[in-house]
Structure formats: C-alpha cells, structure tokens
Design an enzyme around this catalytic site. Structure first.
Site: not given
Length: 316
Positions: A71, A114, A141-142, A226-227, A229, A233
């Site tokens: 991906k 996902r 957006h998420q 979740m941020g 990655d 960060k």
C-alpha cells in the site's frame, strides 16, 4: 467474475471501493490481519517524503500465505486547494505466478475505515467492557471514523471532541450528533477527566507539547494513539508510559516510527495480535491504563483489499 489474465491490469476505482467498504468488513479484515501477525511475516513500513518535503508517503508491504502486495499512503497537505482530501491510499496486489501487478485498488475512503478498525479492535480487546465516554483528540478527516468505529464495540454514551480549532471541534460534534451520537466539544483536561477511552488522531509532532498531561488520565482508561506513524511525530506525554500497559501492531516499527519512539527503553511493547489469539493477557485489572500504539501494518491493508475484491466476486 474470474481473475484478470497476466497482461490485463485490474483497476478498482475509489468510487467502487468506497461503495463497498463498511465498518463490519473493515473490522473483520483487521481481526484476520492481526491474527496473521502472530506466526506469519510482518514487514516494517517505510515513511518518506516527496519531491516537496511537505508531501509525505508511506510504503506498507505485506504477504500472506496466498497473496502479497504493497500500500502507498500519501499525505499532501495542499490538496484542499484542489478540492481533494490530504490523505489518499493505493493498494497494489501482485500476480503471484509472475510477480507483476495484477490489481490496483484506490482505497482512500477504505483506508479511513481500515485505520479506525484497528482502533476498534484494540478497544474491544483492551478497554473496560463498561466504557461509556469517548474522548477524541483531533478534528480532521479521520476523527469521525474513529468515533463511529469505537462506538460499535463499546456502549459509548458521550463523545467529547478536543481540537485546537474551536470551529472545527463544533463542526465535528454536529456531524456526530447528526449520526445519532451525543457529542460536544471539550477542553483537553475535561475530556481526560471524564473519558473511559481516549483516541488521538492528530498530526502532532515532538516539537510541540503533548496533547494532554499524563496526570489528567484516569485509572482504567484505554488510549488508542492513531496519529504517530512517522519519525518525529508524538501525541502522548512520555511520562504516561511509566504507568501503562502498552500494546502495538509491530514492536520494532512502533519504536522506530510509532508513539513508542518516545517511550523509555524499558517499556514492554506487546503485539496486539498476541492478545487477539489469547497468547498474552490484555487488560488484567479495571484500574489498568492501556495504550495501543498504532503505526499501521501492510497486512491490514492486504486483508482489507482481499475482502473488497471478494465482495466484488473477483479472485486473484
């Protein structure tokens, strides 16, 4: 419908995959993917930037016993000027007999499902069964996908939205309220004081203050990060790791590019797949603070892509 031949490239558009994906399909694909991490190969992701360093993309390779793919997830912050979302994802599936690309799936919307599915799986495995208040840090957006997914696996009665921009927080709260949730904006300290589950879905970096103070988190809280990655960060206060039980999708990757890149060296990182298959305990006490560090794995993209083509009655 049968598989495309070796000279035919199957292209499944964003519109097609967006129409096919839903929370149930994404969650089941996540369960299969995380179970596969236990005894199968899991390849680390690579985060790089484009010709313009502000533009970033991530490569997530994967292989199951029957399929393989990669991906490409992109983040182009200037896309709103073109009427496009900042994030997009494209999944390439190989023809296993000749090593060429057999299918290209545009999975921008599906990728949002996902990512939220990994969060929902972690909440299902690690949060207290009675968790009823959700705090979402982030208004991009998420964030709405995360709130929806978590609400499917726990009896969430209230959603608190924390954002730097008050207007965006209010807009997200209205959106979630229109979808049937009880949602409202809140400050960071208030949200932590009430939350049973905290989800962070931001672009925060280590050169800015953490999203909240470690002392604000109540005993028994579950936190899904979740941020983070990519290197550099950070969303959480590093002090939080000292008193938490920490889970992740892939320990080596979490140390390199996840939230755990800022964790003390002695922090134990437990793969979530080990909890899913029953090899390792998740939450052991109602007072545990549990953390899921999600930096993203290609296996989840592969299993989601295969679920989408199966729903289209296509075999590869």
């Amino acid at each position: 419908m049968t598989a495309a031949g070796p000279t035919a490239l199957l292209h499944i558009t964003e519109e097609q995959t967006a129409a096919l994906v839903d929370e149930e399909l994404a969650l089941e694909a996540a369960r299969a993917a995380f179970a596969a991490t236990v005894d199968g190969p899991v390849f680390p992701s690579l985060a790089v930037h484009g010709s313009d360093p502000r533009n970033r993309f991530t490569l997530k390779p994967s292989a199951s016993p029957t399929h393989a793919g990669v991906k490409i997830g992109t983040y182009w912050p200037g896309n709103p000027e073109h009427g496009l979302p900042r994030h997009h994802s494209t999944l390439l599936l190989f023809d296993q007999t000749i090593g060429r690309i057999a299918a290209v799936l545009e999975v921008g919307t599906a990728n949002a499902y996902r990512t939220a599915a990994a969060d929902a799986l972690a909440v299902d495995l690690l949060a207290r069964p009675d968790a009823a208040t959700l705090a979402v840090f982030g208004t991009g957006h998420q964030a709405a996908y995360e709130a929806q997914a978590v609400s499917r696996v726990r009896p969430i009665g209230e959603i608190l939205i924390v954002g730097r921009d008050t207007g965006r927080a209010e807009h997200l709260a209205r959106t979630l309220t229109a979808q049937g949730h009880d949602a409202r904006p809140a400050g960071a300290e208030e949200a932590c004081a009430h939350a049973d589950v905290i989800v962070t879905a931001t672009t925060a970096r280590a050169d800015t203050p953490p999203l909240f103070d470690a002392g604000w988190v109540r005993p028994g809280t579950h936190i899904s990060c979740m941020g983070a990655d990519a290197p550099g960060k950070r969303e959480l206060p590093p002090e939080l790791f000292g008193g938490a039980r920490v889970f992740c999708d892939l320990p080596d990757q979490a140390r390199r590019m996840g939230e755990s890149q800022h964790a003390p060296a002695a922090t134990v990182l437990t793969p979530l797949g080990e909890v899913l298959v029953g090899r390792t305990a998740g939450r052991v006490d109602d007072s545990d603070v549990t953390v899921f560090d999600s930096s993203g794995i290609g296996l989840q993209d592969l299993y989601l892509g295969l679920a989408l083509v199966k729903k289209m009655d296509i075999s590869l």
